[in-house]
Design an enzyme around this catalytic site. Structure first.
Site, PDB file in Angstrom:
ATOM      1  N   LYS A 184       0.846  -1.193   0.000  1.00 34.40           N
ATOM      2  CA  LYS A 184       0.000   0.000   0.000  1.00 34.40           C
ATOM      3  C   LYS A 184       0.885   1.248   0.000  1.00 34.40           C
ATOM      4  O   LYS A 184       1.829   1.328   0.806  1.00 34.40           O
ATOM      5  CB  LYS A 184      -0.905  -0.022   1.237  1.00 34.40           C
ATOM      6  CG  LYS A 184      -1.921   1.101   1.302  1.00 34.40           C
ATOM      7  CD  LYS A 184      -2.838   0.903   2.510  1.00 34.40           C
ATOM      8  CE  LYS A 184      -3.938   1.936   2.577  1.00 34.40           C
ATOM      9  NZ  LYS A 184      -4.865   1.723   3.706  1.00 34.40           N
ATOM     10  N   SER A 186     -10.166  -0.681   6.850  1.00 28.48           N
ATOM     11  CA  SER A 186      -9.552  -0.420   5.541  1.00 28.48           C
ATOM     12  C   SER A 186      -8.888  -1.626   4.900  1.00 28.48           C
ATOM     13  O   SER A 186      -8.504  -1.564   3.731  1.00 28.48           O
ATOM     14  CB  SER A 186      -8.526   0.708   5.650  1.00 28.48           C
ATOM     15  OG  SER A 186      -9.177   1.944   5.759  1.00 28.48           O
ATOM     16  N   SER A 223      -9.737   1.754   2.682  1.00 25.13           N
ATOM     17  CA  SER A 223      -8.843   2.541   1.864  1.00 25.13           C
ATOM     18  C   SER A 223      -7.756   1.706   1.194  1.00 25.13           C
ATOM     19  O   SER A 223      -7.068   2.201   0.309  1.00 25.13           O
ATOM     20  CB  SER A 223      -8.149   3.603   2.719  1.00 25.13           C
ATOM     21  OG  SER A 223      -7.318   2.991   3.707  1.00 25.13           O
TER      22      SER A 223
END
Lengths: 466, 64
Positions: free
Chosen positions: A81, A181, A157
């Site tokens: 990420k 997330s 996210s």
């Protein structure tokens, strides 16, 4: 093994193939790099480190030829990420804000470095909502898409992290989970998302959002793969004083697959129509029989403060994020996404007594959750309130944050408030073929039990062809 | 008892924090801030004012 399947092989499966000599990491890396190019429209990746990945794959191939296998992760491609440092790659935090831009990282975040030391091969960095807050209206690097249906959201996210694994662009990924997330995107994309106990994995080298909630975790194809990763990722880190020092567990223990003696409590409030739609509830109820067939005792648990957990989390996230980002917010206000800056501004304006009240509510919520986890070994509920939606995301910008991804959040946020481990495991699909997940949660530090439960469920479901 | 903050008050708070918030952002910030303040005002009904502030109790319990 036929070439098209390689990008979708899990960690354990690739390990077997590497040891048998049937497959080279060069083949896997090339197959996934090809898919990254073919599926560029998913906007899953921000940066692809192809040359470095190819070099590492060749090194791994040479080591395997010499009989050297460093770990179960050796030669396995992954991605990160884009809120954690990957040596040699840029960092953006999914943001235009200059304060978070790193042109080329000198070193990797501790979690990433541990994977690299174990021989895993980074393919690049993955798209994310800005600062992993969720609710980003305009994505600087393209709006992430769901591989199951590009018209729909992959969740937030850790959007790119889940989409990339689901689409076979990498074998596993790292994400972070402040209010769901990891678990939300995993549910939306039909993969396994693990949020370990808060402080189990180092956060050194990770852009902070909410210090008492942020948790680094994994997205994988199976629970066994998540267990293999946790054995490498967990443990103390002198560079992160918040990282817990207790010894790690053996997470990937192979069991009989029986869940005899495991008490599973279904959280009744999570089945309320206010939180979960009919399809999500119906599939969960159907899947409870799988747990029962595996020997688990299934009962009903209650968390009356579930609904309250949403705004308690909102207060804590806003205040802690404003604390971390106050300087850049003042200096570069307009470079932030419209939804991010609204949250940060609210956090900077909240009265201190409201934050104290939120922390007191957090205590009460924790008492409820830990009370349930004294009665039950595992708590169960839908991981997302419905199948992934689409219309708001693609036809209206900026997205009114409350009408988008946050509809699901009380289901997941409550376990961030407590800090206990939770995961999302695929449970099947709706009639339209859209993925739905089940969320399982255990007491703090009980990742081994949690992963064993999810693993047994996943294997049984695969046996049913679901 | 919760009193909603009007935009003038919120503008003053923003000024005190030296945040360069443009006028077009003000309604959304006001909406969110007031929503949180209204919710927080109900937390005493759950007994929040009598509770301890969260201090990672689970970790301490495990260590005992």
């Amino acid at each position: 093994m036929s070439e098209p399947r390689l990008p979708f092989s899990g960690i354990a499966e690739l390990g077997r193939l590497y040891r048998s000599g049937a497959v080279s990491p060069v083949d896997v890396v090339e197959a996934q790099l090809a898919r990254i190019g073919e599926h560029a429209g998913l906007n899953a990746f921000i940066t692809v480190t192809a040359a470095a990945a190819r070099a590492r794959a060749r090194d791994a191939e040479a080591e395997f030829s010499a009989g050297r296998f460093r770990s179960p992760l050796h030669g396995v491609p992954f991605a990160v990420k884009d809120q954690m440092l990957l040596a040699g790659a840029p960092l953006t935090a999914g943001s235009r804000v200059a304060a978070f831009q790193v042109a080329e990282a000198d070193s990797s975040a501790t979690a990433v470095a541990r994977l690299e030391e174990a021989g895993a091969i980074p393919l690049g960095t993955l798209n994310t909502h800005e600062l992993h807050l969720g609710g980003t209206a305009a994505f600087p690097y393209g709006r992430p898409r769901n591989p199951g249906d590009p018209q729909r959201t992959p969740g937030s996210s850790s959007s790119g992290s889940a989409a990339a694994v689901a689409a076979g662009l990498c074998t596993f990924s790292l994400g972070s989970d402040t209010g769901g997330s990891i678990r939300g995107p995993a549910a939306y994309c039909g993969v396994v998302g693990l949020k370990p106990t808060w402080s189990r994995i180092s956060r050194h080298g990770v852009v902070p959002l909410s210090s008492t909630l942020d948790t680094v975790g994994t997205i994988t194809r199976t629970a066994l793969d998540a267990a293999l990763l946790l054995e490498v990722l967990a443990g103390p880190d002198p560079l992160d004083p918040t990282c817990d020092t207790r010894p790690t567990d053996t997470y990937a223990e192979s069991g009989s697959g029986s869940l005899a003696g495991v008490r599973i409590g279904v959280v009744e409030e999570m089945l309320d129509p206010a939180f979960s739609d009919e399809a999500a509830v119906a599939l969960l109820k159907e899947r409870l029989t799988v747990f029962e067939q595996l020997g688990a005792e299934v009962g009903t648990a209650s968390l009356p403060l579930l609904a309250t957990s949403r705004l308690v989390t909102d207060v804590i996230v806003a205040a802690e994020a404003a604390s971390s980002h106050y300087g850049p917010l003042r200096a570069e206000y307009r470079n932030y996404d419209v939804n991010t800056r609204a949250t940060l501004a609210v956090g900077a304006l909240l009265p201190a007594d409201v934050l104290v009240q939120a922390q007191r509510m957090r205590t009460l919520i924790a008492e409820q959750v830990l009370g349930c986890l004294a009665e039950f070994d595992v708590l169960a509920g839908p991981a997302a309130n419905a199948a992934p939606r689409w219309e708001e995301l693609l036809h209206r910008e900026p997205v009114p944050v409350r009408e988008d991804h946050l509809a699901s959040v009380p289901l997941t946020q409550i376990y961030n408030l407590v800090g206990n481990p939770a995961l999302s495991v695929p449970a099947g699909t709706t009639g339209d073929g859209l993925p739905l997940g089940i969320q399982l949660a255990a007491a703090p530090w009980q990742e081994a039990l949690l992963l064993r439960t999810a693993g047994a469920f996943g294997k049984a479901l695969a046996g049913l062809g679901a | 008892m919760h009193m909603e903050l009007d935009e003038q008050t919120i503008r003053a708070l923003i000024g005190a924090r030296e945040l360069p918030v443009p006028p077009e952002d003000l309604p959304e910030i006001a909406r969110r801030l007031n929503a949180l303040l209204a919710e927080a005002a109900t937390w005493t009904e759950h007994g929040a004012s009598e509770a301890e502030v969260w201090q990672w109790q689970f970790a301490e319990a495990r260590d005992e």
